[in-house]
Design an enzyme around this catalytic site. Structure first.
Site, PDB file in Angstrom:
ATOM      1  N   ARG A 120       0.840  -1.199   0.000  1.00  0.00           N
ATOM      2  CA  ARG A 120       0.000   0.000   0.000  1.00  0.00           C
ATOM      3  C   ARG A 120       0.874   1.247   0.000  1.00  0.00           C
ATOM      4  O   ARG A 120       1.034   1.934   1.007  1.00  0.00           O
ATOM      5  CB  ARG A 120      -0.942  -0.021   1.188  1.00  0.00           C
ATOM      6  CG  ARG A 120      -2.066  -1.034   0.976  1.00  0.00           C
ATOM      7  CD  ARG A 120      -3.181  -0.907   1.977  1.00  0.00           C
ATOM      8  NE  ARG A 120      -4.396  -1.537   1.477  1.00  0.00           N
ATOM      9  CZ  ARG A 120      -5.523  -1.603   2.157  1.00  0.00           C
ATOM     10  NH1 ARG A 120      -5.609  -1.062   3.354  1.00  0.00           N
ATOM     11  NH2 ARG A 120      -6.576  -2.199   1.636  1.00  0.00           N
ATOM     12  N   GLN A 151      -1.304   2.186  -5.994  1.00  0.00           N
ATOM     13  CA  GLN A 151      -2.749   2.330  -5.771  1.00  0.00           C
ATOM     14  C   GLN A 151      -3.571   1.801  -6.934  1.00  0.00           C
ATOM     15  O   GLN A 151      -4.644   1.241  -6.749  1.00  0.00           O
ATOM     16  CB  GLN A 151      -3.090   3.801  -5.526  1.00  0.00           C
ATOM     17  CG  GLN A 151      -2.638   4.299  -4.164  1.00  0.00           C
ATOM     18  CD  GLN A 151      -3.012   5.747  -3.924  1.00  0.00           C
ATOM     19  OE1 GLN A 151      -3.509   6.416  -4.820  1.00  0.00           O
ATOM     20  NE2 GLN A 151      -2.765   6.244  -2.731  1.00  0.00           N
ATOM     21  N   ASP A 183      -4.157  -1.861  -6.384  1.00  0.00           N
ATOM     22  CA  ASP A 183      -4.636  -2.263  -5.062  1.00  0.00           C
ATOM     23  C   ASP A 183      -6.021  -2.894  -5.175  1.00  0.00           C
ATOM     24  O   ASP A 183      -7.050  -2.236  -5.018  1.00  0.00           O
ATOM     25  CB  ASP A 183      -4.664  -1.045  -4.141  1.00  0.00           C
ATOM     26  CG  ASP A 183      -4.916  -1.412  -2.688  1.00  0.00           C
ATOM     27  OD1 ASP A 183      -5.182  -2.603  -2.419  1.00  0.00           O
ATOM     28  OD2 ASP A 183      -4.844  -0.516  -1.827  1.00  0.00           O
ATOM     29  N   SER A 241      -8.411  -2.773  -2.038  1.00  0.00           N
ATOM     30  CA  SER A 241      -9.181  -1.536  -1.887  1.00  0.00           C
ATOM     31  C   SER A 241     -10.338  -1.488  -2.875  1.00  0.00           C
ATOM     32  O   SER A 241     -11.434  -1.034  -2.545  1.00  0.00           O
ATOM     33  CB  SER A 241      -8.272  -0.318  -2.070  1.00  0.00           C
ATOM     34  OG  SER A 241      -7.332  -0.235  -1.022  1.00  0.00           O
ATOM     35  N   TYR A 271      -3.526   0.060   8.075  1.00  0.00           N
ATOM     36  CA  TYR A 271      -4.538  -0.657   8.844  1.00  0.00           C
ATOM     37  C   TYR A 271      -4.505  -0.165  10.291  1.00  0.00           C
ATOM     38  O   TYR A 271      -3.524   0.381  10.767  1.00  0.00           O
ATOM     39  CB  TYR A 271      -4.281  -2.167   8.814  1.00  0.00           C
ATOM     40  CG  TYR A 271      -4.471  -2.792   7.469  1.00  0.00           C
ATOM     41  CD1 TYR A 271      -5.747  -3.035   6.977  1.00  0.00           C
ATOM     42  CD2 TYR A 271      -3.389  -3.118   6.665  1.00  0.00           C
ATOM     43  CE1 TYR A 271      -5.936  -3.604   5.727  1.00  0.00           C
ATOM     44  CE2 TYR A 271      -3.568  -3.685   5.417  1.00  0.00           C
ATOM     45  CZ  TYR A 271      -4.840  -3.928   4.954  1.00  0.00           C
ATOM     46  OH  TYR A 271      -5.032  -4.488   3.721  1.00  0.00           O
TER      47      TYR A 271
END
Length: 523
Positions: free
Chosen positions: A121, A126, A129, A132, A230
């Site tokens: 991450r 991104q 990802d 996500s 997280y």
């Protein structure tokens, strides 16, 4: 080289790892694309649509035998691992921490495995990802699923038949799924509350129209950025305060959506049996952490249960699959971006660069060796914020000294300007005719008085740009007024027109500014 996507064998899985649109993008990288017959049909993509996109539709056996890169959604079953051959690359969700047997089999077969759930991450990754992407869909779908099982409107209504109060929604966990759920619930008109152990997300929650649930807890929590975005595990004392706050909220809340889950860990129990018992009949709990045991005591994985007091608890784990077309589109884009990074030359040749942070982080098996767990990325997922230094408060003596120094500097600069201006005027008066000096004095007065009169109007009444244009118009008006008494009819006419045009500009500027300011006022 060839890229192929087989049909998912897991029961109920409707997603596909390659869509016709993503296949066209992969072909531009120099690859040939293959797909198993009927693989995209559950997600709404027909075989004909793939053929129109230039994708070869083949049988499963032919696909595994001919492709160099296999792209999937779910981790491979044992039978699918048996179809992989030496040197073949698999790109899919893999969850290596929970699937050590699959990892060992990948090593034995000397196939390369890129786990989409292991993409680091960091900002550059991104676009790949997939966690996500799927969490975003899960958060949205959780609210829709809750509304399907909730017996009222989300938004409040006042009708001739009676008054309907708005639903109250509590979202626990403000990660990607939580923020998606907050946005959806708020847009549907619900009164939305949200809680997260990371205090830095409070602004994000409030900016989306929800209320952040604060705890009366003095100890500062660990920054969630330390664990790669997280939330960090909480202390026992913090957990007790958290549960106490949830018990306080439980009787008022109609819908609870829990999203608290750290990869590789069992889901923490946050909504206990006694809290469910406090909720009103007809309330709904959607547990997005059901795959790891759930955040609610009553959650049953992949099932919907109703408690003794009439509260519905939903523990489905296939929320993204319930929106297969959207999920497949986003996931296939994640796959396509990963393949793009693996093809730096855009020549259809895969380059597995283990020096690249993203590729190395996602690779769990390579060249007959297990490469999981990966080393820590060189770039932190979220840079720790440096503490801001507090501005030192000046004493009264220091403030007076600064004001005196500033006044002296300003006085010197103004004095120098006046001296230079006076000298220039004296020189002009000594060597120029009297008629020139008369016009020059009029010009200087117009510039000075007109500019100062308009410029000193507060910018709250008009924009800085309009302040400059109005100041110029003020110069024009003052100069024209001084010339309007001239005996020459042409000068009088031009002066009158100048006054008219400049006045229109000034008045129009104020009217436009007033309308602009009205746009930001609540009526």
């Amino acid at each position: 080289m060839r890229v192929g996507s087989p049909k998912e064998v897991m029961e109920g899985e409707a997603r596909v790892a390659m869509t016709p649109d993503s296949a066209q993008q992969i072909q531009k990288l120099g690859y040939e694309c293959l797909i198993e017959k009927g693989a995209g049909r559950p997600a709404g993509f027909s075989d004909e649509a793939y053929e129109r996109a230039g994708v070869a539709v083949v049988d499963r056996g032919e696909l595994y035998a001919n492709v160099d890169i296999v792209v999937k959604v779910r981790p491979p079953e044992t039978s699918e691992m048996g179809s992989l051959r030496r040197g073949q690359t698999l790109i899919s969700f893999f969850y290596p921490a929970q699937n050590s047997g699959l990892l060992e089999e990948a090593r034995a077969r000397a196939c390369n495995v890129i786990a989409m759930d292991m993409v680091p991450r960091i900002s550059r990754a991104q676009k790949m990802d997939a966690l996500s992407s799927m969490a975003n869909i899960a958060g949205y779908r959780a609210v829709i699923e809750a509304g399907n099982n909730f017996g009222r409107f989300f938004t409040g209504q006042v009708t001739a038949a009676g008054k309907v109060p708005p639903a109250k929604v509590l979202v626990i966990g403000a990660g990607v799924a939580g923020l998606a759920a907050i946005g959806t619930a708020t847009s549907l008109g619900a009164i939305t509350y949200a809680f997260d152990v990371r205090p830095e997300v409070a602004e994000q929650i409030e900016s989306m129209g929800a209320q952040f649930v604060f705890l009366d807890f003095k100890e500062q929590q660990q920054d969630g950025a330390a664990t790669g975005g997280y939330a960090a595990p909480s202390s026992p004392e913090f957990r007790e305060k958290q549960l106490e706050k949830f018990r306080e909220l439980a009787p008022e809340i109609d819908i609870v959506i829990t999203t608290a889950l750290i990869p590789g860990r069992d889901a923490p129990k946050l909504w206990l049996t006694d809290m469910v018992a406090m909720m009103k009949p007809g309330s709904v709990i959607v547990d997005l952490a059901a795959e790891r045991g759930g955040n609610c005591d009553l959650t049953v994985t992949d099932q919907k249960v109703v408690s003794d007091n009439g509260v519905t608890v939903i523990g489905y784990t296939d929320f993204p699959s319930r929106m297969a077309a959207q999920s497949s589109t986003l996931y296939s884009n994640n796959i396509r971006h990963m393949i793009t990074d693996l093809t730096p030359g855009k020549d259809g040749k895969l380059v597995h660069n283990m020096e690249d942070d993203v590729i190395r982080g996602a690779t769990v098996a390579y060249g007959g060796a297990i490469t999981y767990p990966p080393p820590a990325p060189k770039v932190q997922a979220i840079a720790a914020q440096k503490p801001k230094e507090k501005a030192r408060e000046l004493t009264l003596e220091h403030k007076r000294a600064q004001e005196t120094a500033a006044f002296k500097v300003q006085t010197r600069s103004h004095g120098a300007l006046l001296a230079v201006g006076t000298a220039l005027l004296l020189l002009a008066g000594a060597f120029t005719p009297p008629s020139f000096m008369n016009h020059f004095v009029v010009f200087m007065l117009a510039c000075f008085i007109g500019f100062q009169v308009i410029w000193n109007v507060s910018h709250a009444l008009h924009t800085p740009l309009m302040a400059v244009t109005n100041a110029i118009s003020g110069i024009v008006i003052l100069g024209a007024l001084l010339q309007i008494g001239s005996g020459n009819w042409l000068v009088v006419t031009l002066a009158a027109l100048s006054v008219l045009v400049a006045t229109i500009n000034i008045v129009g500027g104020f009217l436009v500014t007033r309308r602009m300011l009205a746009m930001f006022q609540k009526s």
